[in-house]
Write a protein that holds these residues in place. Sequence first.
Motif, mmCIF file in Angstrom:
data_model
loop_
_atom_site.group_PDB
_atom_site.id
_atom_site.type_symbol
_atom_site.label_atom_id
_atom_site.label_comp_id
_atom_site.label_asym_id
_atom_site.label_seq_id
_atom_site.Cartn_x
_atom_site.Cartn_y
_atom_site.Cartn_z
ATOM 1 N N CYS A 471 -6.351 59.586 -5.905
ATOM 2 C CA CYS A 471 -6.314 59.908 -4.471
ATOM 3 C C CYS A 471 -7.491 59.363 -3.673
ATOM 4 O O CYS A 471 -7.408 59.262 -2.452
ATOM 5 N N THR A 472 -8.586 59.082 -4.332
ATOM 6 C CA THR A 472 -9.761 58.600 -3.590
ATOM 7 C C THR A 472 -10.410 57.442 -4.346
ATOM 8 O O THR A 472 -10.210 57.291 -5.564
ATOM 9 N N GLY A 473 -11.224 56.705 -3.624
ATOM 10 C CA GLY A 473 -11.964 55.612 -4.244
ATOM 11 C C GLY A 473 -12.900 56.146 -5.321
ATOM 12 O O GLY A 473 -13.108 55.505 -6.365
ATOM 13 N N SER A 474 -13.470 57.310 -5.076
ATOM 14 C CA SER A 474 -14.386 57.901 -6.067
ATOM 15 C C SER A 474 -13.655 58.146 -7.381
ATOM 16 O O SER A 474 -14.165 57.831 -8.467
ATOM 17 N N GLU A 475 -12.458 58.720 -7.273
ATOM 18 C CA GLU A 475 -11.685 58.985 -8.497
ATOM 19 C C GLU A 475 -11.331 57.685 -9.207
ATOM 20 O O GLU A 475 -11.334 57.617 -10.437
ATOM 21 N N THR A 499 -25.571 49.868 -2.734
ATOM 22 C CA THR A 499 -24.115 49.916 -2.715
ATOM 23 C C THR A 499 -23.622 51.342 -2.714
ATOM 24 O O THR A 499 -24.400 52.289 -2.885
ATOM 25 N N TYR A 500 -22.312 51.492 -2.519
ATOM 26 C CA TYR A 500 -21.692 52.819 -2.562
ATOM 27 C C TYR A 500 -20.382 52.696 -3.323
ATOM 28 O O TYR A 500 -19.568 51.820 -3.039
ATOM 29 N N HIS A 501 -20.192 53.597 -4.295
ATOM 30 C CA HIS A 501 -18.938 53.578 -5.051
ATOM 31 C C HIS A 501 -18.292 54.948 -5.141
ATOM 32 O O HIS A 501 -17.326 55.125 -5.881
ATOM 33 N N ALA A 595 -13.826 45.169 -10.153
ATOM 34 C CA ALA A 595 -13.879 44.777 -8.738
ATOM 35 C C ALA A 595 -13.495 45.996 -7.923
ATOM 36 O O ALA A 595 -12.371 46.491 -8.030
ATOM 37 N N ASP A 596 -14.432 46.503 -7.131
ATOM 38 C CA ASP A 596 -14.151 47.641 -6.253
ATOM 39 C C ASP A 596 -13.643 47.068 -4.934
ATOM 40 O O ASP A 596 -14.417 46.551 -4.123
ATOM 41 N N GLU A 597 -12.316 47.162 -4.748
ATOM 42 C CA GLU A 597 -11.683 46.582 -3.552
ATOM 43 C C GLU A 597 -11.428 47.637 -2.487
ATOM 44 O O GLU A 597 -10.623 47.431 -1.581
ATOM 45 N N VAL A 598 -12.111 48.773 -2.621
ATOM 46 C CA VAL A 598 -11.906 49.861 -1.657
ATOM 47 C C VAL A 598 -12.205 49.381 -0.227
ATOM 48 O O VAL A 598 -11.543 49.777 0.721
ATOM 49 N N GLN A 599 -13.183 48.486 -0.088
ATOM 50 C CA GLN A 599 -13.506 47.955 1.241
ATOM 51 C C GLN A 599 -12.865 46.594 1.490
ATOM 52 O O GLN A 599 -12.370 46.331 2.573
ATOM 53 N N GLY A 600 -12.878 45.750 0.494
ATOM 54 C CA GLY A 600 -12.534 44.351 0.722
ATOM 55 C C GLY A 600 -11.056 44.027 0.548
ATOM 56 O O GLY A 600 -10.627 42.932 0.914
ATOM 57 N N GLY A 625 -8.500 51.699 -2.603
ATOM 58 C CA GLY A 625 -8.559 52.991 -1.893
ATOM 59 C C GLY A 625 -8.389 52.814 -0.411
ATOM 60 O O GLY A 625 -7.512 52.073 0.036
ATOM 61 N N LYS A 626 -9.263 53.478 0.318
ATOM 62 C CA LYS A 626 -9.266 53.565 1.790
ATOM 63 C C LYS A 626 -8.021 53.040 2.533
ATOM 64 O O LYS A 626 -7.213 53.835 2.975
ATOM 65 N N PRO A 627 -7.861 51.699 2.708
ATOM 66 C CA PRO A 627 -6.774 51.227 3.572
ATOM 67 C C PRO A 627 -5.397 51.404 2.964
ATOM 68 O O PRO A 627 -4.387 51.300 3.657
HETATM 69 C C1 PLP Z 1 -16.768 50.285 -1.927
HETATM 70 C C2 PLP Z 1 -16.408 51.736 -1.995
HETATM 71 N N1 PLP Z 1 -15.998 52.248 -3.167
HETATM 72 C C3 PLP Z 1 -15.656 53.541 -3.280
HETATM 73 C C4 PLP Z 1 -15.727 54.397 -2.205
HETATM 74 C C5 PLP Z 1 -15.370 55.833 -2.364
HETATM 75 O O1 PLP Z 1 -14.142 56.106 -1.809
HETATM 76 P P1 PLP Z 1 -13.722 57.601 -1.412
HETATM 77 O O2 PLP Z 1 -14.568 58.024 -0.262
HETATM 78 O O3 PLP Z 1 -12.277 57.473 -1.078
HETATM 79 O O4 PLP Z 1 -13.956 58.452 -2.609
HETATM 80 C C6 PLP Z 1 -16.153 53.893 -0.966
HETATM 81 C C7 PLP Z 1 -16.228 54.784 0.212
HETATM 82 O O5 PLP Z 1 -16.792 54.511 1.231
HETATM 83 C C8 PLP Z 1 -16.495 52.530 -0.856
HETATM 84 O O6 PLP Z 1 -16.888 52.004 0.302
#
Ligand code: PLP
Length: 781
Positions: A471-475, A499-501, A595-600, A625-627
């Motif tokens: 459900c989330t990028g964190s998960e 960075t943020y993950h 590759a964390d594509e949550v943003q890109g 995630g996100k989008p």
């Molecule tokens: C690159 C990246 N990965 C992971 C996350 C975490 O996603 P979420 O807030 O949905 O847990 C974020 C959130 O900003 C992010 O920018």
Amino acid sequence: MSTPNQDLYQGDILKTQSPDFPIEKVNDFANNLYGLTGKLSLLDSERDQNFRITTETGDQYVIKIANSAEDPAIIDMQIKALDHIAMVDPELPVPKVLLSRNGLTIEQIQADNGTKHSLRILSYLPGYPPDDDPTDYALLRPIGACLARLALALRGFFHPLANYELLWDLKHTTKLRQYLPHITDIKHKELVSYFLDRFDQNVLPVIPNLRAQIIHNDLVPDNILIAENDPGHIVGIFDFGDMVHTLLINDLATTIAPMLRGHADPVGTAVEIIAGYHETIPLEDAELRILYDLIAARLIMLNVIAFWRVGIHPDNREYIIGGVEETWTTLEAWRALDPADVTRKFFRICGLWEEEELNPPPKVVKETIQSHMTRRTRLLGPCTYLFYDQPLHIVRGEGVWLYDIDGNRYLDAYNNVAHVGHCHPHVVNAIAKQARQLNISTRYMHGLILELAEQITKRMPEPLSVCMFVCTGSEANELAWQMSKLVSGNGGALITKFTYHGSSDAASQFSSESIPPENLPPHVQTLFAPTSDTEFRKPDSGISSSIMALGEHGYQPAMLILDTAFVSDGIYTSPKDYLKTLFAKTRAAGGLCVADEVQGGFGRLGQHFWGFQFNDVIPDIVTLGKPMGNGHPLSAVVTRPDIAAALASERGYFNTFGGNPVSCAAGLAVLDVIEKEALQRNALEVGQYLREGLEEIQREYPVIGGIHGSGLLLGIDIVKPDGALAPELADHIMNQMRENSVLIGITGQHYSILKIRPPIVFQMEHADMLLAVVKKVVEEL
Ligand SMILES: Cc1ncc(COP(=O)(O)O)c(C=O)c1O
């Protein structure tokens, strides 16, 4: 065309004996008038005489000989309706009318006793009558949906005779009172009177306000055919004999009423049919409010007319009163229900609330920003963080626009979650539609999750063919971490400097943005992102020394995780061979590459659909995630089958909400919009236009340093005249832009970089507005 004598008509048609032509005679008609020869077999009919004819070549037709009281003009209306349906919705399985040798759709024939009858021949629809098993729910939604489609196909149809008075028209329920004497059982008579009274009280007064059109008016299981072994697939619709111009909602009551007979849960049955209908023709409040009484009216109509007709046609008694006992039982059960409760259930299945629920007395809360903030901190705790010196209270979004509580409009150049635009109607409808139908965990088979997994994996390079939903990028990153540790057997992580993950325990330890470097746990080591300063160009961007540092603390790399758009680091894309080098070094040390594509991801970067595609690499794991759900919480981990299998054999994985049908409907709709509206290309073109505009401002105002990023994800360095980073100025510009109704953010290790990251439906004209405000604000510095 003559107008039928209305009083005579309604009585005559049901009183007059069905035609009774000998079979040889019908054979002659078919042969002489249509050139058809074949074997005839009699079909059931309430008031006509119908045959099936099978020709020597195996073709089949229905010969319909109308009751002598039937006005040929009414039959003409039915024939024209079939033509209209075939034109408007050719897929609807209705019969086609055969032309006679005379080129006519109706032929007039005469019986030996001199009565005149209309004869017509229709194509025979192949299929099977539905099973009348009351525990079978498979037909309920499809019949509702089919009825709505039919009504939609008839919406533009009219015929001068359509307004004739038909006793089977629920609009005339009150007229049933005159037939009450035919019901001798006192209890039944009282039951009928009870519902007639309700009809007069609740339905009669609102009839003039309701939607009306020509409807089929008898789409019941007896008048449809289904595919073999597929009870939900309707392949034939026939018997247009009760077609009339009346209330649209009557159609639904007419279908529902007989289908309640024998069902232990009549409301549940009705609700299913309504849901199927509502998906195609959204029902109106006023219609739903009278549906309980209309269904009852149809049930009493079935019995009152049956008792009246049995007196006229005693020889046909068995056919006429076959279902009356079950109808009485159903009516008793219907009466035992609370009509308000039933109506509430009808509203709910349509995603509607009744007026009292919808419009509770308004709460008068006129809050100052300060009191809202105090309440917020008290209720949500002190971790809640708001953007801008003057925080915004947004109440509505549409495309690239946000509206605050006072009705002010803001151009949103910040929110990447609303990827395809705030509240995109296609996504909103997909969510609402699926939410009305089902939302459930992945412990059950469902088509949408597979469809979305297919759509995601087909956009990935081989061998990334497994998609796990969270459900989330964190998960997603947490799961990637679990997999990486498991597959590599190692325990170290490699990340970029700032960075943020994510926010879970593990992911927050990979989020160097929120941890001073000296506090990073020893199993996490950093390397250089490809930022404006050129440190990352140092040999292998510092990864070898990071791997070494891990080793010094007793760790080997389990994973390298990179935000492929480097948003917290300042917004960059991977220069040539950057990822290639990092991936090679990580793999050589036994780690996996994530590759964390949550943003890109999802086309924002314009040039590529995914950020990792800026280099010729294939990650072991990709997190999304996100989008992905345009605001609906939907994320995923995409990986190789062997990695997923390793997790499965060790501990498996389950996520209650991940991959639920509503989320998947949202995800599919987002991909659909990206494709149909060519949004990746839009990100590329508008992004380029925006960049060029910024470069122009940059040439005039040196406060704008470097511009980096790609597509609709741009970072703008704000610098002092001597070139030093200027975080206070960046913050000031961001807040001034907010004052000028354009929303952006700031990022980078020193928060000196403007972050431009709008929904990717951002157009050139929006770029112009943004550029004008940037220029105005930097001019005023
Ligand atoms: C690159 C990246 N990965 C992971 C996350 C975490 O996603 P979420 O807030 O949905 O847990 C974020 C959130 O900003 C992010 O920018």
